[in-house]
Write a protein that holds these residues in place. Structure first.
Motif, PDB file in Angstrom:
ATOM      1  N   UNK A  41       2.294   5.405   1.023  1.00  0.00           N
ATOM      2  CA  UNK A  41       2.067   6.731   1.876  1.00  0.00           C
ATOM      3  C   UNK A  41       0.574   7.276   1.408  1.00  0.00           C
ATOM      4  N   UNK A  42      -0.259   6.908   0.483  1.00  0.00           N
ATOM      5  CA  UNK A  42      -1.356   7.449   0.295  1.00  0.00           C
ATOM      6  C   UNK A  42      -2.563   7.242   1.098  1.00  0.00           C
ATOM      7  N   UNK A  43      -3.348   8.036   1.298  1.00  0.00           N
ATOM      8  CA  UNK A  43      -4.510   7.567   2.227  1.00  0.00           C
ATOM      9  C   UNK A  43      -5.475   6.633   1.561  1.00  0.00           C
ATOM     10  N   UNK A  44      -6.043   5.874   2.205  1.00  0.00           N
ATOM     11  CA  UNK A  44      -6.780   4.699   1.850  1.00  0.00           C
ATOM     12  C   UNK A  44      -7.801   5.314   0.453  1.00  0.00           C
ATOM     13  N   UNK A  45      -8.239   6.470   0.660  1.00  0.00           N
ATOM     14  CA  UNK A  45      -9.443   6.844  -0.271  1.00  0.00           C
ATOM     15  C   UNK A  45      -8.505   7.147  -1.383  1.00  0.00           C
ATOM     16  N   UNK A  46      -7.250   7.811  -1.268  1.00  0.00           N
ATOM     17  CA  UNK A  46      -6.616   7.883  -2.619  1.00  0.00           C
ATOM     18  C   UNK A  46      -6.041   6.943  -3.252  1.00  0.00           C
TER      19      UNK A  46
END
Length: 261
Positions: A41-46
């Motif tokens: 579920x995290x953003x690609x950056x995170x």
């Protein structure tokens, strides 16, 4: 020889067991991220930030290679991981086995997480490697999470739901998430139709393990003495395999190995 593997959770067990079978003498470092999981579920950056931290924890143990035992992390973080660690530490990603599965012909189903199903990444793999082969993308709601926690009832429910979305004429299933390989036989039993030929399953673990050895210029030696050690890192802290890992044959294979000193 020391090989590290990384993932947010126990999806890396399939590739770890494959490496252990090919080289029982290899020291293994497993770097997991219980503090940051799940990564999906995290953003690609995170996600990339978490993956880099987990990779650097493994790199501190000076492995000869690092396997990214996670499809999602490979999609989003592989370029950053390679930029950070290579050429000193070769980084091997995990890609769904669409190419060898499509080579067999017949109707192909790709079981993957809902986030991956229909994604440009997966669609590009289908165009590149399965052009002309009938393909059904099957979203597996909750299956990776159920496998991660060894929740038997949730696994059965998620497998049954995905099997219901899989056309009867499918002859081959690609396991597009490393967690799914831990319950491959349950998937086979759910999808196999009584009057159809034996279902073919394609995972990535064996190919990833073999590629890691090739990158190191090493050969498989399954007959080597089982002297390899095991180090488990939990968000950078040395620890033990999570309890749910022992619900699977791949985890039990590693249980008797002493931690590295």
């Amino acid at each position: 020889m020391k090989i590290a593997l990384m993932d947010s959770g126990i999806g890396l067990l399939a590739a770890t067991a494959a490496v252990r079978r090919l080289r029982p003498d290899a020291d293994l470092v497993l770097s997991l991220d219980p503090d940051g999981m799940p990564w999906g579920p995290r953003t690609p950056e995170d996600l990339t930030e978490r993956a880099l931290a987990v990779a650097e924890a493994a790199a501190a143990h000076r492995p000869a290679a690092l396997i990214v035992g996670c499809n999602t992390a490979t999609v989003h973080a592989l370029p950053a991981l390679r930029a950070r660690l290579e050429p000193e530490i070769p980084v091997i990603g995990t890609v769904p086995a669409i190419k060898p599965a499509a080579a067999g012909g017949g109707h192909l189903a790709i079981w993957a997480t809902p986030a991956t199903t229909g994604s440009p990444y997966q669609r590009n793999l289908i165009v590149d490697f399965a052009n002309g082969v009938p393909v059904t993308e099957v979203p597996c709601h909750g299956l990776a999470e159920a496998v991660e926690h060894a929740d038997e009832q949730a696994i059965d429910a998620a497998v049954a739901a995905a099997a219901a979305l899989t056309p009867a004429e499918v002859t081959t299933v690609v396991l597009g998430c490393t967690h799914y390989e831990l319950v491959g036989e349950r998937i086979r039993a759910a999808v196999q139709r009584p009057v159809r030929p034996p279902l073919v399953l394609h995972g990535s673990a064996g190919a990833v393990a073999a590629q890691a050895l090739r990158r190191l210029g090493e050969q498989p030696a399954p007959e080597a003495p089982a002297t390899g050690t095991l180090t488990v890192l939990l968000s950078g802290r040395e620890g033990a395999l999570p309890a749910p890992a022992l619900a699977y044959a791949e985890g039990r294979l590693l249980r008797s190995v002493s931690p590295a000193r």
